[in-house]
Design an enzyme around this catalytic site. Structure first.
Site, PDB file in Angstrom:
ATOM      1  N   ASN A  70      19.288   5.184 -32.915  1.00 15.66           N
ATOM      2  CA  ASN A  70      18.828   3.956 -33.567  1.00 15.66           C
ATOM      3  C   ASN A  70      18.260   4.371 -34.918  1.00 15.66           C
ATOM      4  OD1 ASN A  70      17.618   1.622 -34.421  1.00 15.66           O
ATOM      5  ND2 ASN A  70      16.031   1.583 -32.827  1.00 15.66           N
ATOM      6  N   TRP A  71      19.055   4.171 -35.941  1.00 24.07           N
ATOM      7  CA  TRP A  71      18.627   4.628 -37.274  1.00 24.07           C
ATOM      8  C   TRP A  71      17.516   3.778 -37.876  1.00 24.07           C
ATOM      9  CZ3 TRP A  71      23.424   6.150 -40.752  1.00 24.07           C
ATOM     10  CH2 TRP A  71      23.989   7.324 -40.229  1.00 24.07           C
ATOM     11  N   HIS A  78      14.536  -4.960 -29.408  1.00 27.21           N
ATOM     12  CA  HIS A  78      13.742  -3.770 -29.715  1.00 27.21           C
ATOM     13  C   HIS A  78      12.288  -4.192 -29.948  1.00 27.21           C
ATOM     14  CE1 HIS A  78      12.156  -0.262 -31.747  1.00 27.21           C
ATOM     15  NE2 HIS A  78      13.128   0.410 -31.170  1.00 27.21           N
ATOM     16  N   GLU A 136      11.727   1.454 -23.175  1.00 27.60           N
ATOM     17  CA  GLU A 136      11.071   2.058 -24.327  1.00 27.60           C
ATOM     18  C   GLU A 136       9.589   1.689 -24.344  1.00 27.60           C
ATOM     19  OE1 GLU A 136      13.922   3.281 -27.582  1.00 27.60           O
ATOM     20  OE2 GLU A 136      13.307   1.248 -28.041  1.00 27.60           O
ATOM     21  N   GLY A 139       8.153   6.486 -31.971  1.00 26.13           N
ATOM     22  CA  GLY A 139       7.777   6.975 -33.296  1.00 26.13           C
ATOM     23  C   GLY A 139       6.417   7.644 -33.332  1.00 26.13           C
ATOM     24  N   SER A 162      10.417   8.819 -28.754  1.00 24.59           N
ATOM     25  CA  SER A 162      10.170  10.218 -29.137  1.00 24.59           C
ATOM     26  C   SER A 162      11.011  11.217 -28.344  1.00 24.59           C
ATOM     27  CB  SER A 162       8.681  10.556 -29.034  1.00 24.59           C
ATOM     28  OG  SER A 162       7.922   9.717 -29.890  1.00 24.59           O
ATOM     29  N   GLY A 209      15.377   7.340 -31.891  1.00 26.46           N
ATOM     30  CA  GLY A 209      15.082   6.904 -33.244  1.00 26.46           C
ATOM     31  C   GLY A 209      15.088   8.086 -34.197  1.00 26.46           C
ATOM     32  N   GLY A 210      13.897   8.593 -34.490  1.00 27.89           N
ATOM     33  CA  GLY A 210      13.719   9.642 -35.502  1.00 27.89           C
ATOM     34  C   GLY A 210      14.707  10.794 -35.403  1.00 27.89           C
TER      35      GLY A 210
HETATM   36  P1  PGA Z   1      11.792   7.210 -31.679  1.00 33.23           P
HETATM   37  O1  PGA Z   1      12.350   5.705 -31.603  1.00 33.23           O
HETATM   38  O2  PGA Z   1      12.818   8.088 -31.004  1.00 33.23           O
HETATM   39  O3  PGA Z   1      11.655   7.504 -33.152  1.00 33.23           O
HETATM   40  O4  PGA Z   1      10.490   7.218 -30.953  1.00 33.23           O
HETATM   41  C1  PGA Z   1      12.997   5.229 -30.468  1.00 33.23           C
HETATM   42  C2  PGA Z   1      13.384   3.784 -30.656  1.00 33.23           C
HETATM   43  O5  PGA Z   1      12.613   3.038 -31.270  1.00 33.23           O
HETATM   44  O6  PGA Z   1      14.464   3.360 -30.223  1.00 33.23           O
END
Ligand code: PGA
Length: 256
Positions: free
Chosen positions: A13-14, A99, A171, A177, A217, A238-239
């Site tokens: 997920n960019w 999300h 999530e 994040g 994360s 995400g990251g």
């Molecule tokens: P993250 O984000 O891996 O940066 O924690 C995950 C997401 O929001 O899908």
């Protein structure tokens, strides 16, 4: 199909990151690392603007393309929105709905998320429905109730065949994040709970078939342990998905 009888899906997920001018380098690097065969389905959910060029750059790979949101409306006078039919026609296969950032910053309700989810399914794409509790909800011991309610409202009236085509992503908001990943046992417990809720609303076969991801994360260092949990069928990343090498390493960690 893995031994769990369901698809393992690693989806990046960019969010609102990277630029159109960076797509080719990313795609070339990822294709080189992944090759033609990978142990699970790999998906990149990019900003909608970048979907068409990214599809072109990913040609020759088996990486699926996704986006991060869709309109709940079918089409017409909705300035700034993008319809499920437009995404499908562009070659998009996956759409994230619900999300926590859209729930928190755009006021999305479970009812709206449910309408978006139906649009995605009707158009023949796969929705990734995100659910998860905040830190204060977990501290209050309410996480199971919160997640069960989110599922019940977004999935209301969906038939079993459509349910089997839906991916659910657990999530926890406190893990997104923040660098604070859920412990593997916490991820497993909630993913098992999600499957139990699906079994109660549908049947055992449907519950067994639905892919339930963990997100928050996830990175190359913790992915293997999370993905080894029996009810964790993939990740929403995400990251770490912004770096093709890290994304590749997480896809590889899904080997079981
Ligand atoms: P993250 O984000 O891996 O940066 O924690 C995950 C997401 O929001 O899908």
């Amino acid at each position: 199909m893995n031994p769990k009888y369901r698809k393992t899906v690693i989806a990046g997920n960019w969010k609102m990151n990277l630029l159109p001018s960076q797509l080719k380098d990313y795609a070339d690097a990822l294709k080189e690392l992944l090759g033609r065969e990978h142990p699970c389905e790999a998906v990149l959910c990019v900003p909608a603007l970048m979907a068409i060029p990214m599809l072109r750059y990913l040609r020759g790979s088996r990486v699926g393309l996704g986006v991060q949101d869709v309109s709940a409306e079918e089409g017409g006078a909705f300035t700034g929105e993008i319809s499920a039919a437009q995404l499908k026609d562009a070659g998009v296969k996956y759409v994230i709905v619900g999300h926590s950032e859209r729930r928190a910053y755009h006021g999305e309700t479970d009812e709206l998320i449910g309408r978006k989810l139906r649009r995605v399914l009707e158009a023949g794409m796969t929705p990734i429905l995100c659910v998860g509790e905040t830190l204060s909800q977990r501290d209050a011991g309410a996480e199971t109730d919160v997640v069960r309610t989110q599922l019940k409202l977004a999935l209301a009236g969906l038939d079993a065949a459509a349910m089997r085509k839906t991916v659910v992503a657990y999530e926890p908001v406190w893990a997104i994040g923040t660098g604070r990943t859920a412990a593997p046992a916490q991820a497993q417990d909630m993913c098992r709970e999600i499957r139990a809720a699906i079994r109660e609303s549908y049947d055992a076969r449907t519950a067994r078939a639905v892919t339930v991801q963990y997100g928050g994360s996830m990175n190359p260092a913790n992915a293997a342990e999370l993905l080894a949990q029996p009810d964790v069928d993939g990740g929403l990343i995400g990251g770490a998905s912004l770096d093709p090498k890290k994304f590749y390493q997480i896809v590889e960690a899904a080997k079981i």
